[in-house]
Design an enzyme around this catalytic site. Structure first.
Site, PDB file in Angstrom:
ATOM      1  N   LYS A   1      -8.125   9.526  13.409  1.00 35.32           N
ATOM      2  CA  LYS A   1      -7.538  10.780  12.894  1.00 35.32           C
ATOM      3  C   LYS A   1      -7.580  10.757  11.372  1.00 35.32           C
ATOM      4  CE  LYS A   1      -3.706  12.458  11.506  1.00 35.32           C
ATOM      5  NZ  LYS A   1      -4.183  13.417  10.479  1.00 35.32           N
TER       6      LYS A   1
ATOM      7  N   GLU B   1       6.349   5.429  -5.915  1.00 34.15           N
ATOM      8  CA  GLU B   1       4.901   5.614  -6.015  1.00 34.15           C
ATOM      9  C   GLU B   1       4.615   7.082  -6.356  1.00 34.15           C
ATOM     10  OE1 GLU B   1       2.583   5.475  -2.346  1.00 34.15           O
ATOM     11  OE2 GLU B   1       1.091   4.251  -3.376  1.00 34.15           O
TER      12      GLU B   1
HETATM   13  P1  NAD Z   1       0.613   9.912   4.591  1.00 37.89           P
HETATM   14  O1  NAD Z   1       1.446   8.792   5.077  1.00 37.89           O
HETATM   15  O2  NAD Z   1       1.268  11.195   4.285  1.00 37.89           O
HETATM   16  O3  NAD Z   1      -0.515  10.279   5.669  1.00 37.89           O
HETATM   17  C1  NAD Z   1      -1.425   9.309   6.132  1.00 37.89           C
HETATM   18  C2  NAD Z   1      -1.960   9.745   7.477  1.00 37.89           C
HETATM   19  O4  NAD Z   1      -0.879   9.752   8.415  1.00 37.89           O
HETATM   20  C3  NAD Z   1      -2.550  11.141   7.500  1.00 37.89           C
HETATM   21  O5  NAD Z   1      -3.677  11.157   8.340  1.00 37.89           O
HETATM   22  C4  NAD Z   1      -1.430  11.977   8.096  1.00 37.89           C
HETATM   23  O6  NAD Z   1      -1.857  13.152   8.748  1.00 37.89           O
HETATM   24  C5  NAD Z   1      -0.826  11.007   9.075  1.00 37.89           C
HETATM   25  N1  NAD Z   1       0.574  11.285   9.430  1.00 37.89           N
HETATM   26  C6  NAD Z   1       1.509  11.881   8.647  1.00 37.89           C
HETATM   27  N2  NAD Z   1       2.668  11.987   9.329  1.00 37.89           N
HETATM   28  C7  NAD Z   1       2.459  11.432  10.544  1.00 37.89           C
HETATM   29  C8  NAD Z   1       3.279  11.253  11.685  1.00 37.89           C
HETATM   30  N3  NAD Z   1       4.555  11.657  11.723  1.00 37.89           N
HETATM   31  N4  NAD Z   1       2.737  10.642  12.775  1.00 37.89           N
HETATM   32  C9  NAD Z   1       1.447  10.210  12.749  1.00 37.89           C
HETATM   33  N5  NAD Z   1       0.621  10.389  11.704  1.00 37.89           N
HETATM   34  C10 NAD Z   1       1.127  10.985  10.606  1.00 37.89           C
HETATM   35  O7  NAD Z   1      -0.202   9.348   3.369  1.00 37.89           O
HETATM   36  P2  NAD Z   1      -1.221  10.120   2.438  1.00 37.89           P
HETATM   37  O8  NAD Z   1      -0.446  11.014   1.539  1.00 37.89           O
HETATM   38  O9  NAD Z   1      -2.318  10.680   3.258  1.00 37.89           O
HETATM   39  O10 NAD Z   1      -1.857   8.900   1.599  1.00 37.89           O
HETATM   40  C11 NAD Z   1      -1.285   8.350   0.486  1.00 37.89           C
HETATM   41  C12 NAD Z   1      -0.582   7.054   0.835  1.00 37.89           C
HETATM   42  O11 NAD Z   1      -1.511   6.129   1.402  1.00 37.89           O
HETATM   43  C13 NAD Z   1      -0.042   6.366  -0.405  1.00 37.89           C
HETATM   44  O12 NAD Z   1       1.248   5.894  -0.141  1.00 37.89           O
HETATM   45  C14 NAD Z   1      -1.008   5.203  -0.610  1.00 37.89           C
HETATM   46  O13 NAD Z   1      -0.467   4.125  -1.322  1.00 37.89           O
HETATM   47  C15 NAD Z   1      -1.354   4.850   0.790  1.00 37.89           C
HETATM   48  N6  NAD Z   1      -2.607   4.085   0.855  1.00 37.89           N
HETATM   49  C16 NAD Z   1      -2.540   2.741   1.147  1.00 37.89           C
HETATM   50  C17 NAD Z   1      -3.705   1.980   1.195  1.00 37.89           C
HETATM   51  C18 NAD Z   1      -3.669   0.514   1.522  1.00 37.89           C
HETATM   52  O14 NAD Z   1      -4.716  -0.052   1.857  1.00 37.89           O
HETATM   53  N7  NAD Z   1      -2.516  -0.155   1.446  1.00 37.89           N
HETATM   54  C19 NAD Z   1      -4.940   2.585   0.954  1.00 37.89           C
HETATM   55  C20 NAD Z   1      -4.966   3.945   0.665  1.00 37.89           C
HETATM   56  C21 NAD Z   1      -3.793   4.688   0.628  1.00 37.89           C
END
Ligand code: NAD
Length: 497
Positions: free
Chosen positions: A190, A400
Protein backbone atom coordinates in the site's frame (compact mmCIF):
# COMPACT_ATOMS: atom_id res chain seq x y z
CA UNK A 1 22.84 16.13 -13.00
CA UNK A 2 19.75 15.17 -15.01
CA UNK A 3 19.99 15.46 -18.76
CA UNK A 4 19.44 19.16 -19.36
CA UNK A 5 18.50 18.43 -22.98
CA UNK A 6 15.27 16.74 -21.93
CA UNK A 7 12.25 19.05 -21.85
CA UNK A 8 10.64 17.62 -18.74
CA UNK A 9 7.63 19.92 -19.00
CA UNK A 10 6.87 18.57 -22.47
CA UNK A 11 7.35 15.01 -21.20
CA UNK A 12 4.96 15.75 -18.35
CA UNK A 13 2.31 17.01 -20.79
CA UNK A 14 2.60 13.82 -22.84
CA UNK A 15 2.55 11.44 -19.87
CA UNK A 16 -0.33 8.97 -19.62
CA UNK A 17 -0.95 8.05 -15.99
CA UNK A 18 -2.81 4.93 -14.93
CA UNK A 19 -4.12 5.28 -11.39
CA UNK A 20 -5.81 1.89 -11.16
CA UNK A 21 -4.87 -0.69 -8.54
CA UNK A 22 -2.76 -3.72 -9.46
CA UNK A 23 -4.24 -6.96 -8.15
CA UNK A 24 -3.70 -10.52 -9.32
CA UNK A 25 -1.39 -9.34 -12.09
CA UNK A 26 -3.80 -6.88 -13.73
CA UNK A 27 -4.79 -3.25 -13.39
CA UNK A 28 -8.30 -2.76 -12.04
CA UNK A 29 -10.45 -0.07 -10.46
CA UNK A 30 -11.53 -0.32 -6.83
CA UNK A 31 -14.43 -2.78 -6.64
CA UNK A 32 -16.83 -0.03 -5.62
CA UNK A 33 -15.42 2.37 -8.22
CA UNK A 34 -14.05 4.81 -5.62
CA UNK A 35 -11.29 7.13 -6.79
CA UNK A 36 -9.52 10.15 -5.40
CA UNK A 37 -7.87 13.02 -7.23
CA UNK A 38 -4.09 13.08 -7.15
CA UNK A 39 -2.53 16.56 -7.49
CA UNK A 40 1.05 17.63 -8.08
CA UNK A 41 2.68 19.74 -5.36
CA UNK A 42 4.72 21.45 -8.07
CA UNK A 43 1.81 23.60 -9.24
CA UNK A 44 -1.29 21.84 -7.90
CA UNK A 45 -2.14 20.44 -11.34
CA UNK A 46 -4.33 17.34 -11.34
CA UNK A 47 -2.34 14.26 -12.29
CA UNK A 48 -4.80 11.39 -12.17
CA UNK A 49 -7.83 9.78 -10.62
CA UNK A 50 -6.37 7.07 -8.43
CA UNK A 51 -8.24 3.99 -7.23
CA UNK A 52 -9.20 4.47 -3.60
CA UNK A 53 -8.96 0.91 -2.37
CA UNK A 54 -11.21 -0.27 0.46
CA UNK A 55 -11.37 -3.38 2.59
CA UNK A 56 -12.95 -5.40 -0.24
CA UNK A 57 -10.01 -4.58 -2.54
CA UNK A 58 -7.45 -5.38 0.15
CA UNK A 59 -9.21 -8.69 0.78
CA UNK A 60 -9.00 -9.55 -2.91
CA UNK A 61 -5.30 -8.60 -3.04
CA UNK A 62 -4.53 -10.71 0.04
CA UNK A 63 -6.48 -13.66 -1.41
CA UNK A 64 -4.48 -13.41 -4.66
CA UNK A 65 -1.24 -13.21 -2.68
CA UNK A 66 -2.22 -16.19 -0.53
CA UNK A 67 -3.17 -18.32 -3.54
CA UNK A 68 0.12 -17.46 -5.23
CA UNK A 69 2.04 -18.31 -2.08
CA UNK A 70 0.24 -21.58 -1.44
CA UNK A 71 0.64 -22.93 -4.96
CA UNK A 72 4.33 -22.02 -4.77
CA UNK A 73 4.44 -20.37 -8.22
CA UNK A 74 7.15 -18.06 -6.80
CA UNK A 75 8.15 -19.51 -3.42
CA UNK A 76 8.77 -22.85 -5.11
CA UNK A 77 11.27 -21.50 -7.62
CA UNK A 78 14.94 -21.99 -6.92
CA UNK A 79 16.71 -18.94 -5.49
CA UNK A 80 18.62 -18.71 -8.76
CA UNK A 81 15.39 -18.49 -10.77
CA UNK A 82 14.03 -15.80 -8.46
CA UNK A 83 17.34 -13.99 -8.77
CA UNK A 84 17.14 -13.89 -12.55
CA UNK A 85 13.62 -12.48 -12.46
CA UNK A 86 14.53 -9.85 -9.88
CA UNK A 87 17.46 -8.73 -11.99
CA UNK A 88 15.14 -8.38 -15.00
CA UNK A 89 12.81 -6.36 -12.77
CA UNK A 90 15.71 -4.07 -11.82
CA UNK A 91 16.75 -3.74 -15.47
CA UNK A 92 13.20 -2.70 -16.38
CA UNK A 93 13.30 0.09 -13.78
CA UNK A 94 16.42 1.41 -15.47
CA UNK A 95 14.88 0.99 -18.94
CA UNK A 96 11.89 3.05 -17.75
CA UNK A 97 13.97 5.40 -15.67
CA UNK A 98 12.83 8.65 -17.23
CA UNK A 99 9.13 7.88 -16.93
CA UNK A 100 9.53 6.69 -13.33
CA UNK A 101 11.58 9.76 -12.39
CA UNK A 102 9.03 12.07 -13.96
CA UNK A 103 6.16 10.36 -12.14
CA UNK A 104 8.08 10.64 -8.86
CA UNK A 105 8.82 14.32 -9.29
CA UNK A 106 5.31 15.23 -10.41
CA UNK A 107 3.72 13.22 -7.62
CA UNK A 108 5.97 14.12 -4.73
CA UNK A 109 7.69 17.39 -5.68
CA UNK A 110 11.36 16.43 -5.43
CA UNK A 111 13.80 17.72 -8.08
CA UNK A 112 13.94 15.67 -11.27
CA UNK A 113 17.71 15.30 -10.90
CA UNK A 114 17.23 13.55 -7.57
CA UNK A 115 14.42 11.31 -8.85
CA UNK A 116 16.45 10.30 -11.86
CA UNK A 117 19.91 9.88 -10.36
CA UNK A 118 19.11 8.84 -6.80
CA UNK A 119 15.63 7.44 -6.26
CA UNK A 120 15.08 5.32 -9.36
CA UNK A 121 18.69 4.14 -9.47
CA UNK A 122 18.65 3.19 -5.79
CA UNK A 123 15.31 1.42 -6.17
CA UNK A 124 16.67 -0.64 -9.09
CA UNK A 125 19.86 -1.32 -7.17
CA UNK A 126 17.83 -2.58 -4.20
CA UNK A 127 15.92 -5.07 -6.38
CA UNK A 128 19.14 -6.15 -8.05
CA UNK A 129 21.11 -6.51 -4.82
CA UNK A 130 18.53 -8.68 -3.05
CA UNK A 131 18.10 -10.72 -6.23
CA UNK A 132 21.86 -11.20 -6.45
CA UNK A 133 22.13 -12.02 -2.75
CA UNK A 134 19.44 -14.64 -2.44
CA UNK A 135 21.31 -17.54 -4.07
CA UNK A 136 24.31 -16.92 -1.83
CA UNK A 137 22.56 -17.29 1.51
CA UNK A 138 23.14 -20.64 3.20
CA UNK A 139 21.19 -22.32 5.97
CA UNK A 140 22.66 -24.08 9.03
CA UNK A 141 23.21 -27.49 10.55
CA UNK A 142 23.32 -27.35 14.35
CA UNK A 143 26.19 -29.05 16.25
CA UNK A 144 23.90 -31.64 17.87
CA UNK A 145 24.58 -35.25 18.96
CA UNK A 146 26.08 -37.75 16.54
CA UNK A 147 22.83 -39.64 16.01
CA UNK A 148 20.76 -36.57 15.08
CA UNK A 149 20.75 -34.00 12.36
CA UNK A 150 19.16 -30.64 13.18
CA UNK A 151 18.71 -28.40 10.17
CA UNK A 152 17.95 -24.74 10.72
CA UNK A 153 16.39 -23.31 7.58
CA UNK A 154 14.86 -19.99 6.66
CA UNK A 155 11.47 -20.10 4.95
CA UNK A 156 9.41 -17.26 3.49
CA UNK A 157 6.94 -15.97 6.04
CA UNK A 158 4.01 -16.06 3.57
CA UNK A 159 1.96 -12.97 2.72
CA UNK A 160 3.69 -9.69 3.49
CA UNK A 161 1.72 -6.44 3.79
CA UNK A 162 3.91 -3.42 3.09
CA UNK A 163 2.74 0.11 3.95
CA UNK A 164 5.05 2.93 2.87
CA UNK A 165 5.26 6.74 3.13
CA UNK A 166 5.50 9.47 0.52
CA UNK A 167 8.98 10.93 0.97
CA UNK A 168 10.93 8.36 -1.09
CA UNK A 169 7.98 6.53 -2.69
CA UNK A 170 9.67 4.13 -5.12
CA UNK A 171 12.69 3.55 -2.89
CA UNK A 172 10.73 2.80 0.29
CA UNK A 173 8.54 0.42 -1.73
CA UNK A 174 11.63 -1.39 -3.02
CA UNK A 175 13.26 -1.54 0.43
CA UNK A 176 10.24 -3.69 1.39
CA UNK A 177 9.40 -5.65 -1.72
CA UNK A 178 12.98 -6.54 -2.73
CA UNK A 179 13.91 -8.64 0.35
CA UNK A 180 10.33 -9.90 0.69
CA UNK A 181 10.15 -11.13 -2.92
CA UNK A 182 13.73 -12.40 -3.01
CA UNK A 183 12.97 -14.70 -0.07
CA UNK A 184 9.88 -16.11 -1.79
CA UNK A 185 6.99 -14.24 -0.21
CA UNK A 186 3.91 -12.78 -1.84
CA UNK A 187 3.36 -9.08 -1.19
CA UNK A 188 0.49 -6.60 -0.93
CA UNK A 189 1.92 -3.08 -1.11
CA UNK A 190 0.00 0.00 0.00
CA UNK A 191 1.72 3.18 -1.16
CA UNK A 192 1.01 6.54 0.43
CA UNK A 193 -2.13 8.21 -0.86
CA UNK A 194 0.07 11.27 -1.48
CA UNK A 195 2.47 9.58 -3.91
CA UNK A 196 1.12 6.28 -5.34
CA UNK A 197 2.14 6.64 -8.98
CA UNK A 198 5.60 5.05 -9.16
CA UNK A 199 4.50 2.18 -6.92
CA UNK A 200 1.64 1.40 -9.31
CA UNK A 201 4.03 1.40 -12.23
CA UNK A 202 6.15 -1.16 -10.35
CA UNK A 203 3.28 -3.62 -10.74
CA UNK A 204 3.35 -3.37 -14.55
CA UNK A 205 7.12 -3.80 -14.60
CA UNK A 206 7.01 -6.78 -12.22
CA UNK A 207 4.70 -8.67 -14.60
CA UNK A 208 6.87 -7.73 -17.58
CA UNK A 209 9.91 -9.05 -15.69
CA UNK A 210 8.19 -12.40 -15.14
CA UNK A 211 7.12 -12.19 -11.51
CA UNK A 212 4.02 -14.41 -11.57
CA UNK A 213 0.59 -12.79 -11.28
CA UNK A 214 -0.63 -12.53 -7.69
CA UNK A 215 2.85 -12.44 -6.17
CA UNK A 216 2.98 -8.63 -6.06
CA UNK A 217 -0.25 -6.66 -5.56
CA UNK A 218 -0.59 -2.91 -5.12
CA UNK A 219 -3.54 -1.26 -3.43
CA UNK A 220 -3.46 2.55 -3.47
CA UNK A 221 -5.69 4.37 -1.01
CA UNK A 222 -5.91 6.13 2.32
CA UNK A 223 -4.48 4.90 5.59
CA UNK A 224 -7.68 4.01 7.39
CA UNK A 225 -9.45 2.68 4.30
CA UNK A 226 -6.70 0.57 2.73
CA UNK A 227 -3.87 0.47 5.31
CA UNK A 228 -5.94 -0.56 8.32
CA UNK A 229 -7.62 -3.58 6.63
CA UNK A 230 -4.15 -4.75 5.56
CA UNK A 231 -2.68 -4.36 9.06
CA UNK A 232 -5.77 -6.01 10.61
CA UNK A 233 -6.00 -8.83 8.06
CA UNK A 234 -6.08 -12.32 9.58
CA UNK A 235 -4.33 -13.84 6.57
CA UNK A 236 -1.36 -11.45 6.40
CA UNK A 237 1.70 -12.92 8.11
CA UNK A 238 3.84 -9.84 8.39
CA UNK A 239 3.32 -6.10 8.11
CA UNK A 240 6.34 -4.07 7.07
CA UNK A 241 5.58 -0.43 7.79
CA UNK A 242 7.52 2.76 7.15
CA UNK A 243 5.95 5.99 8.31
CA UNK A 244 5.34 8.16 11.33
CA UNK A 245 5.83 6.99 14.90
CA UNK A 246 2.16 7.74 15.66
CA UNK A 247 0.86 5.43 12.94
CA UNK A 248 3.60 2.88 13.75
CA UNK A 249 2.14 2.54 17.25
CA UNK A 250 -1.28 1.87 15.76
CA UNK A 251 0.22 -0.77 13.43
CA UNK A 252 1.67 -2.61 16.45
CA UNK A 253 -1.73 -2.52 18.16
CA UNK A 254 -3.48 -3.78 15.02
CA UNK A 255 -1.02 -6.66 14.76
CA UNK A 256 -1.82 -7.58 18.36
CA UNK A 257 -5.56 -7.19 17.89
CA UNK A 258 -5.63 -9.42 14.83
CA UNK A 259 -3.41 -12.45 14.27
CA UNK A 260 -0.21 -11.30 16.01
CA UNK A 261 1.41 -10.87 12.62
CA UNK A 262 5.05 -9.79 12.71
CA UNK A 263 5.00 -5.98 12.74
CA UNK A 264 8.14 -4.20 11.60
CA UNK A 265 8.19 -0.44 11.89
CA UNK A 266 10.65 2.06 10.40
CA UNK A 267 9.59 5.36 11.94
CA UNK A 268 10.47 9.00 12.47
CA UNK A 269 13.58 10.75 13.67
CA UNK A 270 15.03 13.92 15.15
CA UNK A 271 18.66 13.20 14.51
CA UNK A 272 21.49 15.04 16.31
CA UNK A 273 24.54 16.20 14.39
CA UNK A 274 27.33 17.07 16.87
CA UNK A 275 30.15 19.37 15.77
CA UNK A 276 33.05 19.61 18.23
CA UNK A 277 35.50 22.50 18.20
CA UNK A 278 38.30 20.10 17.23
CA UNK A 279 36.56 19.20 13.95
CA UNK A 280 39.30 19.27 11.35
CA UNK A 281 37.35 20.70 8.43
CA UNK A 282 34.47 22.98 9.38
CA UNK A 283 33.77 23.80 5.73
CA UNK A 284 33.19 20.13 4.96
CA UNK A 285 31.06 19.76 8.10
CA UNK A 286 28.92 22.76 7.11
CA UNK A 287 28.44 21.51 3.55
CA UNK A 288 27.40 18.04 4.74
CA UNK A 289 25.21 19.36 7.56
CA UNK A 290 23.28 21.74 5.30
CA UNK A 291 23.16 19.22 2.44
CA UNK A 292 21.67 16.52 4.64
CA UNK A 293 18.97 18.62 6.30
CA UNK A 294 17.89 20.41 3.11
CA UNK A 295 18.12 17.45 0.71
CA UNK A 296 14.66 16.20 -0.30
CA UNK A 297 13.17 19.47 1.06
CA UNK A 298 14.03 18.24 4.56
CA UNK A 299 11.55 15.38 4.15
CA UNK A 300 13.98 12.64 5.19
CA UNK A 301 13.47 10.46 8.26
CA UNK A 302 17.20 10.57 9.09
CA UNK A 303 17.69 14.29 8.37
CA UNK A 304 20.08 15.89 10.90
CA UNK A 305 17.51 18.41 12.10
CA UNK A 306 19.27 19.20 15.41
CA UNK A 307 22.71 20.72 14.90
CA UNK A 308 24.65 20.64 18.19
CA UNK A 309 27.69 22.94 17.96
CA UNK A 310 30.38 23.51 20.58
CA UNK A 311 29.91 27.06 21.78
CA UNK A 312 33.47 28.23 21.07
CA UNK A 313 33.04 27.72 17.30
CA UNK A 314 29.32 28.26 17.03
CA UNK A 315 29.31 31.74 15.50
CA UNK A 316 31.92 30.78 12.92
CA UNK A 317 30.07 27.56 12.06
CA UNK A 318 26.68 29.25 11.79
CA UNK A 319 28.12 31.65 9.19
CA UNK A 320 29.31 28.67 7.16
CA UNK A 321 25.88 27.06 7.33
CA UNK A 322 24.20 30.27 6.19
CA UNK A 323 26.62 30.48 3.26
CA UNK A 324 25.34 27.07 2.09
CA UNK A 325 21.74 28.19 1.77
CA UNK A 326 22.21 29.66 -1.68
CA UNK A 327 22.54 26.06 -2.90
CA UNK A 328 19.09 25.09 -1.60
CA UNK A 329 16.72 27.76 -2.84
CA UNK A 330 13.43 26.24 -4.03
CA UNK A 331 13.11 26.09 -7.79
CA UNK A 332 11.11 24.37 -10.52
CA UNK A 333 11.39 20.62 -9.78
CA UNK A 334 11.23 19.89 -13.52
CA UNK A 335 14.34 21.98 -14.14
CA UNK A 336 17.47 19.81 -14.09
CA UNK A 337 19.38 22.53 -12.21
CA UNK A 338 16.99 22.69 -9.25
CA UNK A 339 18.25 21.30 -5.95
CA UNK A 340 15.22 21.94 -3.76
CA UNK A 341 11.69 21.22 -4.89
CA UNK A 342 8.17 21.42 -3.43
CA UNK A 343 6.88 19.97 -0.18
CA UNK A 344 4.55 17.05 -0.79
CA UNK A 345 1.26 18.93 -0.35
CA UNK A 346 -0.42 21.97 1.11
CA UNK A 347 -1.04 20.22 4.43
CA UNK A 348 2.63 19.39 4.86
CA UNK A 349 3.60 22.96 3.98
CA UNK A 350 1.14 24.31 6.56
CA UNK A 351 2.63 21.94 9.17
CA UNK A 352 6.13 23.19 8.46
CA UNK A 353 5.02 26.86 8.60
CA UNK A 354 3.27 26.12 11.90
CA UNK A 355 6.50 24.76 13.37
CA UNK A 356 8.39 27.82 12.13
CA UNK A 357 5.85 30.05 13.88
CA UNK A 358 6.26 28.03 17.08
CA UNK A 359 10.06 28.43 16.92
CA UNK A 360 9.67 32.18 16.73
CA UNK A 361 7.07 32.24 19.50
CA UNK A 362 9.25 30.17 21.84
CA UNK A 363 12.21 32.52 21.45
CA UNK A 364 14.48 30.83 18.92
CA UNK A 365 16.36 33.24 16.62
CA UNK A 366 15.26 32.91 13.00
CA UNK A 367 18.44 33.52 11.00
CA UNK A 368 17.19 32.63 7.52
CA UNK A 369 14.15 31.46 5.59
CA UNK A 370 10.88 30.73 7.30
CA UNK A 371 8.68 31.65 4.36
CA UNK A 372 6.48 30.14 1.72
CA UNK A 373 8.08 30.64 -1.71
CA UNK A 374 7.03 30.47 -5.37
CA UNK A 375 3.39 31.16 -4.52
CA UNK A 376 2.78 32.22 -8.14
CA UNK A 377 3.17 28.57 -9.21
CA UNK A 378 0.26 27.34 -7.09
CA UNK A 379 2.71 24.81 -5.57
CA UNK A 380 4.00 24.31 -2.02
CA UNK A 381 7.53 25.60 -1.42
CA UNK A 382 9.30 26.72 1.77
CA UNK A 383 12.69 28.43 1.93
CA UNK A 384 15.55 26.70 3.78
CA UNK A 385 15.13 27.81 7.37
CA UNK A 386 17.73 28.14 10.12
CA UNK A 387 17.01 28.79 13.80
CA UNK A 388 19.76 29.65 16.27
CA UNK A 389 19.62 29.78 20.08
CA UNK A 390 17.38 26.73 20.18
CA UNK A 391 17.02 24.75 23.38
CA UNK A 392 16.21 21.06 23.29
CA UNK A 393 12.87 21.55 25.01
CA UNK A 394 11.50 23.84 22.28
CA UNK A 395 8.93 22.22 20.02
CA UNK A 396 11.13 22.68 16.94
CA UNK A 397 13.86 20.61 18.65
CA UNK A 398 11.54 18.03 20.18
CA UNK A 399 9.22 17.14 17.29
CA UNK A 400 9.88 15.84 13.81
CA UNK A 401 9.08 18.71 11.42
CA UNK A 402 9.79 16.87 8.16
CA UNK A 403 10.66 20.03 6.28
CA UNK A 404 13.66 22.27 5.54
CA UNK A 405 14.11 23.56 9.10
CA UNK A 406 17.40 23.38 11.01
CA UNK A 407 17.64 23.99 14.77
CA UNK A 408 21.05 25.00 16.15
CA UNK A 409 21.79 24.18 19.78
CA UNK A 410 25.02 25.27 21.50
CA UNK A 411 26.84 23.02 24.01
CA UNK A 412 29.88 23.40 26.25
CA UNK A 413 31.04 19.87 27.12
CA UNK A 414 31.14 16.41 25.54
CA UNK A 415 28.91 15.09 28.32
CA UNK A 416 26.33 17.79 27.67
CA UNK A 417 26.38 17.07 23.91
CA UNK A 418 25.70 13.36 24.48
CA UNK A 419 22.92 14.11 26.96
CA UNK A 420 21.15 16.54 24.61
CA UNK A 421 21.66 14.25 21.60
CA UNK A 422 20.00 11.34 23.40
CA UNK A 423 17.26 13.46 24.94
CA UNK A 424 14.65 12.52 22.32
CA UNK A 425 12.17 9.69 21.90
CA UNK A 426 13.79 8.96 18.54
CA UNK A 427 16.99 7.07 17.68
CA UNK A 428 17.37 6.81 13.94
CA UNK A 429 20.67 8.51 13.08
CA UNK A 430 23.37 10.79 14.50
CA UNK A 431 26.75 12.26 13.58
CA UNK A 432 29.94 13.29 15.34
CA UNK A 433 32.50 15.70 13.86
CA UNK A 434 35.88 15.55 15.61
CA UNK A 435 39.47 14.71 14.76
CA UNK A 436 40.01 12.99 18.10
CA UNK A 437 39.73 9.28 17.30
CA UNK A 438 38.98 8.22 20.88
CA UNK A 439 36.32 10.86 21.26
CA UNK A 440 34.74 9.81 17.96
CA UNK A 441 34.46 6.18 19.12
CA UNK A 442 33.43 6.93 22.68
CA UNK A 443 30.70 9.37 21.68
CA UNK A 444 29.47 7.12 18.85
CA UNK A 445 29.11 4.24 21.34
CA UNK A 446 27.00 6.34 23.67
CA UNK A 447 24.65 7.71 21.02
CA UNK A 448 21.40 5.75 21.03
CA UNK A 449 20.86 5.59 17.28
CA UNK A 450 20.72 2.93 14.57
CA UNK A 451 23.30 4.74 12.43
CA UNK A 452 26.14 7.00 13.60
CA UNK A 453 28.26 8.91 11.08
CA UNK A 454 31.73 10.15 11.98
CA UNK A 455 33.01 13.16 10.04
CA UNK A 456 30.26 12.68 7.47
CA UNK A 457 26.49 12.53 7.13
CA UNK A 458 24.26 10.50 4.84
CA UNK A 459 26.81 7.88 3.87
CA UNK A 460 24.63 5.23 2.31
CA UNK A 461 24.96 1.76 0.86
CA UNK A 462 22.57 -1.13 0.30
CA UNK A 463 25.02 -3.40 2.18
CA UNK A 464 24.37 -1.76 5.58
CA UNK A 465 21.24 -2.03 7.73
CA UNK A 466 18.99 1.00 8.18
CA UNK A 467 16.61 1.44 11.09
CA UNK A 468 16.16 2.91 14.50
CA UNK A 469 16.50 2.61 18.24
CA UNK A 470 13.72 3.65 20.62
CA UNK A 471 10.62 5.12 18.95
CA UNK A 472 12.31 5.22 15.56
CA UNK A 473 11.17 1.64 15.21
CA UNK A 474 12.33 -1.95 15.13
CA UNK A 475 13.88 -4.27 12.59
CA UNK A 476 16.16 -3.12 9.79
CA UNK A 477 15.73 -2.40 6.09
CA UNK A 478 18.58 -3.02 3.61
CA UNK A 479 21.50 -5.47 3.93
CA UNK A 480 21.12 -9.21 4.60
CA UNK A 481 19.60 -8.32 7.98
CA UNK A 482 16.42 -7.28 6.15
CA UNK A 483 15.85 -10.94 5.22
CA UNK A 484 15.22 -11.66 8.91
CA UNK A 485 11.98 -9.68 8.70
CA UNK A 486 10.55 -11.72 5.86
CA UNK A 487 11.54 -15.24 6.86
CA UNK A 488 10.72 -17.73 9.61
CA UNK A 489 13.37 -19.96 11.15
CA UNK A 490 12.51 -23.64 11.01
CA UNK A 491 14.31 -26.40 12.86
CA UNK A 492 13.97 -29.89 11.37
CA UNK A 493 15.21 -32.79 13.51
CA UNK A 494 16.25 -35.96 11.76
CA UNK A 495 16.93 -39.08 13.82
CA UNK A 496 19.85 -41.05 12.42
CA UNK A 497 19.56 -44.73 13.23
P1 NAD B 1 2.31 8.28 7.89
O1 NAD B 1 2.57 7.49 9.11
O2 NAD B 1 1.29 9.34 7.93
O3 NAD B 1 1.85 7.32 6.69
C1 NAD B 1 2.64 6.23 6.28
C2 NAD B 1 1.76 5.22 5.58
O4 NAD B 1 0.83 4.69 6.54
C3 NAD B 1 0.93 5.79 4.45
O5 NAD B 1 0.86 4.84 3.41
C4 NAD B 1 -0.44 5.97 5.09
O6 NAD B 1 -1.52 5.94 4.18
C5 NAD B 1 -0.49 4.80 6.03
N1 NAD B 1 -1.40 4.97 7.17
C6 NAD B 1 -1.75 6.14 7.77
N2 NAD B 1 -2.64 5.89 8.76
C7 NAD B 1 -2.83 4.55 8.79
C8 NAD B 1 -3.63 3.70 9.58
N3 NAD B 1 -4.42 4.16 10.56
N4 NAD B 1 -3.59 2.36 9.33
C9 NAD B 1 -2.78 1.87 8.36
N5 NAD B 1 -2.03 2.64 7.55
C10 NAD B 1 -2.04 3.97 7.77
O7 NAD B 1 3.71 8.82 7.42
P2 NAD B 1 4.03 9.76 6.18
O8 NAD B 1 3.59 11.13 6.51
O9 NAD B 1 3.56 9.11 4.94
O10 NAD B 1 5.64 9.68 6.15
C11 NAD B 1 6.47 10.45 6.92
C12 NAD B 1 6.98 9.66 8.11
O11 NAD B 1 7.69 8.50 7.66
C13 NAD B 1 7.98 10.45 8.92
O12 NAD B 1 7.72 10.29 10.28
C14 NAD B 1 9.32 9.81 8.55
O13 NAD B 1 10.32 9.97 9.51
C15 NAD B 1 8.92 8.39 8.36
N6 NAD B 1 9.91 7.66 7.56
C16 NAD B 1 10.72 6.74 8.19
C17 NAD B 1 11.69 6.05 7.47
C18 NAD B 1 12.58 5.04 8.12
O14 NAD B 1 13.20 4.23 7.42
N7 NAD B 1 12.70 5.02 9.45
C19 NAD B 1 11.83 6.28 6.10
C20 NAD B 1 10.99 7.21 5.49
C21 NAD B 1 10.03 7.89 6.23
Amino acid sequence: MADTKIDWHACAQALKIDGRAFIGGVRMPAAGGQTYECFSPIDNRKLADVASCQEIDVNLAVACARTAFNDRRWAGLSPRERKQTMIRFADLLIANKEELALLETLDMGKPITASLNVDVNSAANTLRWFGEAIDKVYDEIAPTADNTLAMITREPIGVVGAIVPWNYPILMACWKIAPALASGNSVVLKPSEKSPLTALKLGDLAIEAGIPAGVLNIVPGFGEQAGTPLAMHMDVDCIAFTGSTGVGKKIQIMAGQSNLKRAWCELGGKSPNIVFADCKDLNKAATASAGSIFYNQGESCNAPSRLLVERSIKDEFVKKILAELKNYQPGDPLDANTSMGALVDCGQMQNVLKYIASGKAQGAALLAGGEQMRTETGGFYVSPTVFDNVTNDMTIAAEEIFGPVLSIIAFDTEEEAIKVANDTPYGLAAAVWTQDLSRAHLVAKRLRAGTVHINSYDEDDITVPFGGYKQSGNGRDKSLHALEKYTELKTTWIKLN
